[in-house]
Design an enzyme around this catalytic site. Sequence first.
Site, short mmCIF file in Angstrom:
data_model
loop_
_atom_site.label_atom_id
_atom_site.label_comp_id
_atom_site.label_asym_id
_atom_site.label_seq_id
_atom_site.Cartn_x
_atom_site.Cartn_y
_atom_site.Cartn_z
N ASP A 48 0.85 -1.20 0.00
CA ASP A 48 0.00 0.00 0.00
C ASP A 48 0.88 1.24 0.00
O ASP A 48 1.95 1.25 0.60
CB ASP A 48 -0.89 -0.01 1.26
CG ASP A 48 -2.18 0.77 1.05
OD1 ASP A 48 -2.08 2.00 0.88
OD2 ASP A 48 -3.26 0.17 1.06
N LYS A 86 -3.48 5.74 -13.95
CA LYS A 86 -2.18 5.05 -13.88
C LYS A 86 -2.26 3.87 -12.90
O LYS A 86 -1.70 2.81 -13.15
CB LYS A 86 -1.08 6.02 -13.42
CG LYS A 86 -0.63 6.97 -14.50
CD LYS A 86 0.52 7.83 -13.97
CE LYS A 86 0.99 8.81 -15.01
NZ LYS A 86 1.92 9.80 -14.43
N TYR A 138 -11.97 6.56 -13.22
CA TYR A 138 -12.21 5.35 -12.42
C TYR A 138 -12.92 4.30 -13.26
O TYR A 138 -12.45 3.16 -13.36
CB TYR A 138 -13.04 5.75 -11.20
CG TYR A 138 -13.30 4.63 -10.21
CD1 TYR A 138 -12.29 4.18 -9.36
CD2 TYR A 138 -14.56 4.05 -10.10
CE1 TYR A 138 -12.54 3.17 -8.43
CE2 TYR A 138 -14.82 3.05 -9.18
CZ TYR A 138 -13.81 2.61 -8.34
OH TYR A 138 -14.06 1.62 -7.42
N THR A 168 -20.09 -1.05 -1.00
CA THR A 168 -19.88 -1.80 0.24
C THR A 168 -19.47 -0.83 1.35
O THR A 168 -18.78 0.16 1.08
CB THR A 168 -18.80 -2.88 0.00
OG1 THR A 168 -19.26 -3.73 -1.04
CG2 THR A 168 -18.55 -3.70 1.26
#
Length: 310
Positions: free
Chosen positions: A31, A90, A144, A174
């Site tokens: 991450d 990207k 997106y 969610t």
Amino acid sequence: MKTVVTGGAGFLGSNLCAALIARGDDVLCIDDFSTGNVRNIVGLKHHQRFAVMRHDITVPFTLPDVDQVYHFACPASPIQYQRNPVKTIKTNVYGSIHVLEAALDHAARILQASTSEVYGDPDVHPQPESYWGNVNPVGPRSCYDEGKRCAETLFFDYHRQHGVEVKVARIFNTYGPGMNRDDGRVVSNFIVQALRGDPLTVYGDGRQTRSFCYVDDLIDGMVRFMNASASVQGPLNFGNPAETTMLELAETVRNLTGARSEIAFRPLPADDPKRRRPDVRRARVDLEWSPKTDLAAGLEKTIAYFDALM
Ligand code: NAD
Ligand code: UDP
């Protein structure tokens, strides 16, 4: 099982890491902490089977030996993914190529966290996987939506061209513990606003719908999918088919928190989908998966989580 979770410090990724550690996997979380939070993985940090690699996946990288890769790295909230749209593309295109190359190197199986946004502003309800969608290629959500559509293409091309074992999960809205207070998505916004006694910000007239899935149900679906036969590749929809308007959601959050917050109407963002509801029959047949948590029960747990944070 040696498992990698990209985006493992984010909302879904951190819940997934916890579930994988609990079932006995060795987990490496990758991450860059752009929208993820150290707080999400603080309980796992000292676990001997858990490791963290701080890395931006748009930059090439190599992996240690790995059997399964869950690819979740990407901002998911509209305000977050629109902040730096070129970076979002990207992350979805270069990032997915880098993760797929790593999976290819190790002959690892890889699952893509795709999205209901590949259907855009759908004109078919509920949305089955066979629907090709209604996506604006040049709007503010396109970085997106089109990024995720391209990532799906890359996954299937790496399978066809290089034999990589792929799984593509199309995740519908969610929510649950692990979301950031300032995430910007509707469930966290309404709960945080209600707990503060602030007005609940409803965009547009509030009659647009979403179908909200509780995080534990979603994570159960991801693990089932990853460990199902290689022939079950998807794309598979994952979500809760119970459809609700944003006004109904605001009312439910008000009732469950006991807040007296008013509703404050704000402009509807461009290209905001009007209706969204998953057809989850394929996941039911292929994985015997279906969501178990109704909205009120899931919201109560999420309210308790935010209450403890504030
Ligand atoms: P999130 O923003 O909480 O988590 C995303 C994580 O990815 C964060 O930890 C972030 O720091 C990390 N990340 C982002 N860009 C990165 C990069 N270039 N390199 C390394 N790490 C990077 O979002 P989330 O809700 O947990 O979503 C996780 C995944 O699931 C995303 O791919 C999202 O598109 C997908 N998804 C989520 C939902 C949902 O309702 N939560 C719905 C559909 C799809
Ligand atoms: N929304 C809202 N108030 C908010 C945040 C979002 O009414 O404070 C609306 C938003 O316009 C959309 C729905 O809630 O119609 C879901 O938005 P979210 O950002 O959670 O997810 P997405 O649009 O990606 O489904």
